[in-house]
Design a protein around this motif. Sequence first.
Motif, PDB file in Angstrom:
ATOM      1  N   THR A 114       9.660   0.606  -2.146  1.00 60.53           N
ATOM      2  CA  THR A 114       8.586   0.868  -1.179  1.00 60.53           C
ATOM      3  C   THR A 114       7.436  -0.114  -1.356  1.00 60.53           C
ATOM      4  O   THR A 114       6.644  -0.305  -0.442  1.00 60.53           O
ATOM      5  CB  THR A 114       8.046   2.301  -1.321  1.00 60.53           C
ATOM      6  N   ALA A 115       7.347  -0.739  -2.549  1.00 67.80           N
ATOM      7  CA  ALA A 115       6.294  -1.725  -2.772  1.00 67.80           C
ATOM      8  C   ALA A 115       6.691  -3.091  -2.207  1.00 67.80           C
ATOM      9  O   ALA A 115       5.876  -4.015  -2.198  1.00 67.80           O
ATOM     10  CB  ALA A 115       5.991  -1.846  -4.257  1.00 67.80           C
ATOM     11  N   GLY A 116       7.935  -3.210  -1.744  1.00 66.34           N
ATOM     12  CA  GLY A 116       8.364  -4.413  -1.042  1.00 66.34           C
ATOM     13  C   GLY A 116       8.649  -5.604  -1.938  1.00 66.34           C
ATOM     14  O   GLY A 116       8.557  -6.752  -1.495  1.00 66.34           O
ATOM     15  N   LEU A 159       6.196   5.107 -12.243  1.00 68.77           N
ATOM     16  CA  LEU A 159       4.862   4.794 -11.717  1.00 68.77           C
ATOM     17  C   LEU A 159       4.348   3.471 -12.273  1.00 68.77           C
ATOM     18  O   LEU A 159       3.826   2.633 -11.528  1.00 68.77           O
ATOM     19  CB  LEU A 159       3.878   5.920 -12.082  1.00 68.77           C
ATOM     20  N   SER A 160       4.525   3.272 -13.595  1.00 66.67           N
ATOM     21  CA  SER A 160       3.929   2.080 -14.211  1.00 66.67           C
ATOM     22  C   SER A 160       4.647   0.807 -13.776  1.00 66.67           C
ATOM     23  O   SER A 160       4.056  -0.265 -13.793  1.00 66.67           O
ATOM     24  CB  SER A 160       3.910   2.206 -15.731  1.00 66.67           C
ATOM     25  N   ALA A 161       5.931   0.924 -13.358  1.00 69.77           N
ATOM     26  CA  ALA A 161       6.649  -0.265 -12.877  1.00 69.77           C
ATOM     27  C   ALA A 161       5.965  -0.859 -11.645  1.00 69.77           C
ATOM     28  O   ALA A 161       6.080  -2.046 -11.377  1.00 69.77           O
ATOM     29  CB  ALA A 161       8.095   0.103 -12.551  1.00 69.77           C
ATOM     30  N   ARG A 162       5.258  -0.030 -10.907  1.00 69.54           N
ATOM     31  CA  ARG A 162       4.532  -0.512  -9.719  1.00 69.54           C
ATOM     32  C   ARG A 162       3.194  -1.153 -10.105  1.00 69.54           C
ATOM     33  O   ARG A 162       2.476  -1.663  -9.246  1.00 69.54           O
ATOM     34  CB  ARG A 162       4.279   0.652  -8.760  1.00 69.54           C
TER      35      ARG A 162
ATOM     36  N   ALA B 182       5.238   3.285   3.163  1.00 70.71           N
ATOM     37  CA  ALA B 182       4.895   1.864   3.266  1.00 70.71           C
ATOM     38  C   ALA B 182       5.685   1.192   4.396  1.00 70.71           C
ATOM     39  O   ALA B 182       6.887   1.416   4.510  1.00 70.71           O
ATOM     40  CB  ALA B 182       5.198   1.170   1.944  1.00 70.71           C
ATOM     41  N   PRO B 183       5.011   0.362   5.214  1.00 69.30           N
ATOM     42  CA  PRO B 183       5.727  -0.263   6.338  1.00 69.30           C
ATOM     43  C   PRO B 183       6.699  -1.351   5.873  1.00 69.30           C
ATOM     44  O   PRO B 183       7.743  -1.558   6.466  1.00 69.30           O
ATOM     45  CB  PRO B 183       4.597  -0.857   7.182  1.00 69.30           C
ATOM     46  N   VAL B 184       6.348  -2.064   4.796  1.00 70.01           N
ATOM     47  CA  VAL B 184       7.228  -3.112   4.293  1.00 70.01           C
ATOM     48  C   VAL B 184       8.102  -2.492   3.215  1.00 70.01           C
ATOM     49  O   VAL B 184       7.614  -1.774   2.355  1.00 70.01           O
ATOM     50  CB  VAL B 184       6.412  -4.264   3.671  1.00 70.01           C
TER      51      VAL B 184
END
Lengths: 465, 215
Positions: A114-116, A159-162, B182-184
Motif C-alpha cells: 500500500t506504500a507503493g 508497521l516499522s517496515a513502512r 492509498a491510491p498508489v
Amino acid sequence: MGEPAIVTAEQAAYQYGGCRDTVGPFDLTVQRGDFHLISGRSGGGKSTLARMLSGLIPHLYRGRFAGQVRIEGRLSHQVPLWELSTCVGLVAQNPAAQVLASTVADEIGFGLDTAGFTNGERDGRLQTALAGFGLEDCAERDPRTLSGGEQQKLMLAALSAREPRALVLDEPLSMLDGAVSRRVVDALARLRREGTAVVVFEHRTRPFAPVEGVKRLRLGDNQRPEQPLPELREYVSAFRLHATGVGVELGGRSVLRDVDLDLAGGQAVAVVGANGSGKTTLLRALAGLQAHQGQVRGVGGGGRPLLGMCFQNADRQIFNATVRQEILFGLPTHDEEFYRSVLDLLGLAPYEQTPPLLLSEGEKKRLALAIVLLRPGLCGVCLDEPTLGQDADQRRILGRIIRRLAGAGYLCLIATHDLEWAAQWSDRILTLERGRLVASASPRDPDLLRPRISWSPCHTAAQPQ
Amino acid sequence: MLSLAASLAVMLPLGKLAVFVSCFGALVVAGGLTRPVYDHLRRIRVLVCVLFALDWLFIGLGFAVLITLRLGLLVTAFTLLCATTTPEEVRQVFERCGMPRRLAFTFATAYRSLDLVETEWHGILEAQRARGIMGPASADPPWSGWRRRLGDAVALVVPAVVLVAQRAWQVTEAAAARGFDAPVRRPSVGPRLASLDHLLLAGTAGLFIALYVVQ
C-alpha cells in the motif's frame, strides 16, 4: 528553534456517536526520539487518544471531534488517512485480531504494497523487518499459529517496515507474560534508538523501567477510593478436590501431563506459566469441560465438586437485554437474597437494568462471575486470565472479590500471566511448564517473581482468545 | 481447477460420475490432499449415512449412491479450495478479473475468516454450555421445549454476531492503519505454480474434457 513535532494534540477531545460523555481533552507533543508511556484507568481515554494520534479518529469514526491533532504540522482531519499512516503507525490492543494475511511475509508485505514500493524496495524492507524482529524462520508461517509475543512482534515489524516517524501502541503487553513482555519492550527501545518516536499506552508500567528517558503521563483521575466489600450470604461446606494423573491430548499433542493436585475449598490458587503451558486446559479439565485422562474427585462426601468456569472473553456469554436477565437466564429458581448479595459483592447492583454489552471489560468479567456464582450447587470458580487488560483499580477489586469468595468457602482457581497479582491475592501458586506441574509454591516464596519462563523464537503456542 | 471440475461434475449421471470420482480420487492422492479431504468427509459421515439410508429406503440404491457421491464431491471441492488456495491468491484472482480492490479484499478477508468464525462458534458453544445453557433436555414439559430451544439459539447467535462485528471492525482499523486506501499501490504478483500444480491442472482439464467427449 528545535525540530518540529511529529504529532501534536491540542485540547483534542472526542465524543463517540450515541454516548453522552466526551473523552478528553488531551494535550501531547511527540518529537523524534521520544518514548512516551501513558497509563491510566480503564475508560480513561487511552485507546481514544491512540486513535486520535494515528488519525483513525476522526477519519473512521462518526462522532464529535473537538480541538486539533497535527501530524507533521498538518491538521489530521484534512489529510487522507493513508497519508497519515505513512507518518504514524498504530498497533491496536489485540495483535491476533489485526492479522490481514495468511503468512508472516504477506502480513509485513501488506503495508509495503500500500506504500507503493517497487519490488526491489519491497523485498529489501521485508527481509530487513523479518531479520530485525527475529522472524526469518517463520516467514511462511500462518500468523495465527504464532504465540502472542510473536504476533505482537509481527505487528511491530509490519508497521516499522513502512518506516513511520512515530509508532503508537495500545496496550502492547496486555496479552503477554513477563519474559515475552521484556522482549517486546527491548524491540521498542531499539526502534526508538533508530529514531522512531514511540508512544505506548499501557496499564503495566514496570516492564518499561529499563528504558531510559521515558516520559510518563497518567490519563484520567487518580486511584479511586476503596469501598468496603459486603459478605456473601451463603457459605460453601468444606470440601477437598483430589486430582490424580490428569492429562489432556489435543490434536495428537500432549497439552497436559500427569498433573496431581490436592485442593481445598476456601483456597485461592493461581495457575501460572508461559503461553501454551496448559493453564486454561487444566482449568477446563477440573471444571469438567475437557475430556481428560486420570481422575478428578471430591473427598469427604458427595461426588465431584461443581466448579464454574469464567472464560477470558466474556462477550461469548452475553446476549440478554439486561444484567439481571443475563444472570438469571436459564435458572429454574433462584434465591433473591443471594442474588442481591452477589450483585453487591461484584459491584453490579447499579447496572442491574443496563444492557450487558454496554458494560466495561472489567464489569463484563464480573458479570460472567455472577452468572457462574448463581449456579445451584457451586463449590468453586475457575477464572481464565481475569486481569487481562484490566487497570490497577480493576485488578485490586478483583483480588478483593477473590478473597471474599475464598472466605465464603469457594475454591478459586485463577489462570493468569500476572505473577504480581497472583502473589498478592492467592494462597498458593502452581507453575505449569509444557503441560507439567513443575512447582507449587507459597506466594511469599522469594524466588517466585524471578523470571523462569523460557522464550524461543517462533514457538507455537495456544492463542490468546 | 480441481475444485471447479468437482463442483461441475456433480451434474454428471451415475456412471460418468463414478469414473470421475475414481480419477478425481487419484489426483487428490497425487496432490497429497487426502488428510483435509478425509477430515471434512469424516465430519459429515453421520449425515451422509442417514441420507444414503433414506434414499435407498424410499427411492432406490442407484439414487442413494448418486446423491451420496454428489454430496461427497461438493464437500471435497470446497475442502480442496480451502486447502490449496490462500486468501491472498483469492484476492489476486478477483483483482485480475477486474473487481475493485476494496471488494476483493472484503471477499478475501471473509474467506480467511471462515475458520475464525468456526473457532468463535465453538468457543461460544462451550461458554454457554459452561453456564448450563445448551445442556441436556430438562424436565420441562414437552410443549415448553420450543421456548427453551429458541432461547438457546439466541444465546448462540447474539454473541456470534457481536464477536464477528467486533472482529470486522478490528480488521478495518488494522487495514486503515497500514494505508489500505492509498491510491498508489504495488501491482500484485500472481500466484506461482509448481510443476505438481501444472500436472494436476492438466490432469483435471483432460479428465473433464474426456468425460464430455465421451458423452
